[in-house]
Design an enzyme around this catalytic site. Sequence first.
Site, short mmCIF file in Angstrom:
data_model
loop_
_atom_site.label_atom_id
_atom_site.label_comp_id
_atom_site.label_asym_id
_atom_site.label_seq_id
_atom_site.Cartn_x
_atom_site.Cartn_y
_atom_site.Cartn_z
N SER A 195 49.16 83.51 59.12
CA SER A 195 48.64 82.94 60.37
C SER A 195 47.64 83.90 61.02
O SER A 195 46.59 84.18 60.46
CB SER A 195 49.81 82.61 61.31
OG SER A 195 49.37 81.90 62.44
N HIS B 29 49.76 75.72 64.26
CA HIS B 29 49.55 75.09 62.95
C HIS B 29 50.03 73.64 62.93
O HIS B 29 50.67 73.18 61.99
CB HIS B 29 50.23 75.92 61.85
CG HIS B 29 49.70 77.30 61.76
ND1 HIS B 29 48.45 77.58 61.22
CD2 HIS B 29 50.21 78.48 62.17
CE1 HIS B 29 48.24 78.89 61.30
NE2 HIS B 29 49.29 79.45 61.87
#
Length: 298
Positions: free
Chosen positions: A88, A201
């Site tokens: 991430s 996300h």
Amino acid sequence: MKAYLFPGQGSQFIGMGSDLYKKYFIAKKLFQLSNDILGFKITDIMFSKHSMNILKETQYTQLSIYIYSFIKIKTLSNFYPDMVSGHSLGEFSALAAINAFSFEEGLILVKKRAQIMQKICERISGGMAVILGLEDELVERVCYQQTRSTNGDRIVVPSNYNAHKQIVISGEYQTLKKVCHILYQIGAKKILYLPVHGAFHSPIMEPAKKALEKLIKNIHFHPPICPIYQNIHGKPVINCIEIKKNLIEQTTSPVKWKQSIKNMMIDGATLFEEISQKKFLIKMVKNIINHYDHINVK
């Protein structure tokens, strides 16, 4: 071949970087540069023994982890990666580490990314939860079934494919709780809510994706010193245009971490080292590669 792994949110810890500041001249210089660029003393937040609640805020978490990760590799005498991957936010740290863009450019980008995401977190009550003990397909199906019956922002989706029977889901908080309850009833061994306030996300982050696209497109990327296995598909990338595109897409797409590690192994990785104190990523790697005796982790 050696692979370096860069963590994302959740890897923050009290006093992060203070030991590096005291021990290394280059670390002190980069911390001071960070303060100057940001216009405030991020070191006061990172080094404090009483700042854990502040560190949990997206706008400070992302900056602290990016700064710490980059400075940490600058204090290593043997940083010669054959491949890298970042989880991430860690993808930004990894790209700076392999010279795809400068530390300064990355810091400004991460600052704006965090600010954009913080606003979305304040507007929509979101969350993330780790689901242990269920197959990916079953979790996907439950998320889809629950989301299909809701409207607008009330959505929950898989957001991190971390390891074998370890998947993270993200979404609007009340719907997330409902999905977690269902998953527990059908056999999840454990469910852990992550200490974040956003549905990262997931499609909820679409406004952030659009804003980041404009920012990322204006940054000049350089050919990296080694391939980066990007979150969007877990495959190695070295082309600057493709790196940019994937970096934008990861904002609303799930992190394919399990796929990244498997592809690294296929491509010859025999040693994994995590640029973090908590070693969350290494625990995931051990889960993925527990049947590969020739792989080492640090």
